[in-house]
Scaffold this active site. Sequence first.
Site, short mmCIF file in Angstrom:
data_model
loop_
_atom_site.label_atom_id
_atom_site.label_comp_id
_atom_site.label_asym_id
_atom_site.label_seq_id
_atom_site.Cartn_x
_atom_site.Cartn_y
_atom_site.Cartn_z
N ASP A 23 5.52 -61.87 -28.75
CA ASP A 23 5.54 -61.34 -30.07
C ASP A 23 7.20 -61.20 -30.45
O ASP A 23 7.77 -60.62 -29.71
CB ASP A 23 4.75 -59.88 -30.27
CG ASP A 23 5.09 -59.48 -31.63
OD1 ASP A 23 4.25 -59.70 -32.52
OD2 ASP A 23 5.83 -58.54 -31.82
N TYR B 16 14.43 -59.40 -36.18
CA TYR B 16 14.60 -59.08 -34.93
C TYR B 16 16.32 -59.84 -34.75
O TYR B 16 16.41 -61.00 -34.73
CB TYR B 16 14.15 -59.41 -33.68
CG TYR B 16 12.65 -58.56 -33.84
CD1 TYR B 16 12.65 -57.26 -34.56
CD2 TYR B 16 11.68 -58.96 -32.74
CE1 TYR B 16 11.24 -56.76 -34.71
CE2 TYR B 16 10.17 -58.28 -33.22
CZ TYR B 16 10.44 -57.28 -33.97
OH TYR B 16 9.02 -56.43 -33.88
N SER C 150 5.52 -50.09 -28.69
CA SER C 150 6.19 -48.92 -28.01
C SER C 150 5.12 -47.84 -27.25
O SER C 150 5.11 -46.78 -27.45
CB SER C 150 6.79 -47.91 -29.03
OG SER C 150 7.80 -48.75 -29.55
N PRO C 151 4.33 -48.68 -26.25
CA PRO C 151 3.38 -47.80 -25.58
C PRO C 151 3.87 -46.94 -24.70
O PRO C 151 3.37 -45.80 -24.23
CB PRO C 151 2.65 -48.79 -24.73
CG PRO C 151 3.41 -50.21 -24.66
CD PRO C 151 3.93 -50.08 -26.15
N ALA D 96 6.76 -45.32 -25.60
CA ALA D 96 7.45 -44.36 -26.64
C ALA D 96 8.95 -44.81 -26.21
O ALA D 96 9.70 -43.79 -26.20
CB ALA D 96 7.15 -42.97 -26.21
N GLN E 14 11.41 -54.82 -14.99
CA GLN E 14 10.74 -54.28 -15.86
C GLN E 14 9.30 -54.68 -16.10
O GLN E 14 8.27 -54.18 -16.31
CB GLN E 14 11.39 -53.75 -17.05
CG GLN E 14 12.63 -53.10 -16.81
CD GLN E 14 13.58 -52.66 -18.02
OE1 GLN E 14 13.81 -53.63 -18.74
NE2 GLN E 14 14.18 -51.60 -18.09
N GLU F 51 6.75 -54.60 -12.98
CA GLU F 51 6.10 -53.42 -13.18
C GLU F 51 4.95 -53.14 -14.27
O GLU F 51 4.10 -52.52 -13.73
CB GLU F 51 7.30 -52.25 -13.09
CG GLU F 51 6.70 -50.88 -13.10
CD GLU F 51 7.52 -49.81 -13.41
OE1 GLU F 51 7.34 -48.37 -13.08
OE2 GLU F 51 9.07 -49.76 -13.42
N ASN F 52 5.55 -53.35 -15.35
CA ASN F 52 4.36 -52.99 -16.57
C ASN F 52 3.23 -53.85 -16.45
O ASN F 52 2.23 -53.25 -16.72
CB ASN F 52 5.09 -53.18 -17.80
CG ASN F 52 6.25 -52.18 -17.88
OD1 ASN F 52 6.35 -50.89 -17.52
ND2 ASN F 52 7.31 -52.43 -18.75
#
Length: 337
Positions: free
Chosen positions: A49, A54, A206-207, A209, A291, A294-295
């Site tokens: 996305d 951007y 933004s899950p 935050a 990152q 991990e996610n």
Amino acid sequence: MDFRYLGNSGLKVSEISYGNWLTHGSQVENEQAKACVRAALEAGITTFDTADVYANTKAESVLGEALEGQRRESLEIFTKVYWPTGPGGPNDTGLSRKHIHESINGSLKRLKTDYVDLYQAHRYDTETPLEETMEAFADVVRSGKALYIGVSEWTAEQLQEGHRLARELRIPFVSNQPQYSMLWRVIEAEVVPASEELGIGQVVFSPIAQGVLTGKYVPGQQPPEGSRATDDKGGANMIRRFLNDDVLTRVQELKPLADEAGLSLSQLAVAWVLQNPNVSSAIVGASRPEQVVENVKASGVKLEDGLLKRIDEVLGGIVERDPAKTVQNSPQTRPGS
């Protein structure tokens, strides 16, 4: 990686998608950005996305370069139109027929593709008739430049009216992209019920935050150097709403719950939004490949009802639930170029 249908369409997307808001073309050097995209692909992410705004179109270019050489049919590429782009002309913004047609052509060129899987209205344009916007989207779909249409941060009423027009025009309006996390649940009261009725899926951003739910921000301490909270160009204004000791203390209290579930705090946060059946995909961003690695471990995780209840007990009254926040956080007039 698990996959879900995008709304009631036949299109499957990776339930964790990769987004490059605030990173590609701005915070992260191109080679590092490409490394993050490679990590996403290796982890099984197929859904990417971005948006023309951007880094003022640079993020699309970086993503296009990073995905070059991949089998196009194996990817789902999403982009958006609405916010000001380009040199700042009077029509370089909004959802007019002119801006939509010029923007999709620019996006396709930067993304190095003949079509996008999903083309999204990045906000609701109060100054362009909705009929004009939806007719322009219909032209984009019929020309083969986009397969599906979606929106971002629309209210329940806006979704209903847009969906009605899409049905009349016989184009697939299948998604909404709102902010959604344990701390920000404003879509639950109105947007989600309306979307379920209409067959619209949420592609949430933004899950974590903006990083608050990783636990790296500690109450009583200055934000870590180089974090989003210290970068005015990297979303510092948006994250500021969460940077108070009450919120940060309660986030730290979530860590034992994450430990019990065998998850990191960020994995718990991503898994939490995926428990909502109306969520088709959760967008994660990254400035480092690790990152991403991990996610993606949040994919396929089932959180027990008891754990979800304990999360609510820990967070208590700090959770924002007011559905009016959706319209309050959207422009009331078209932003200038």
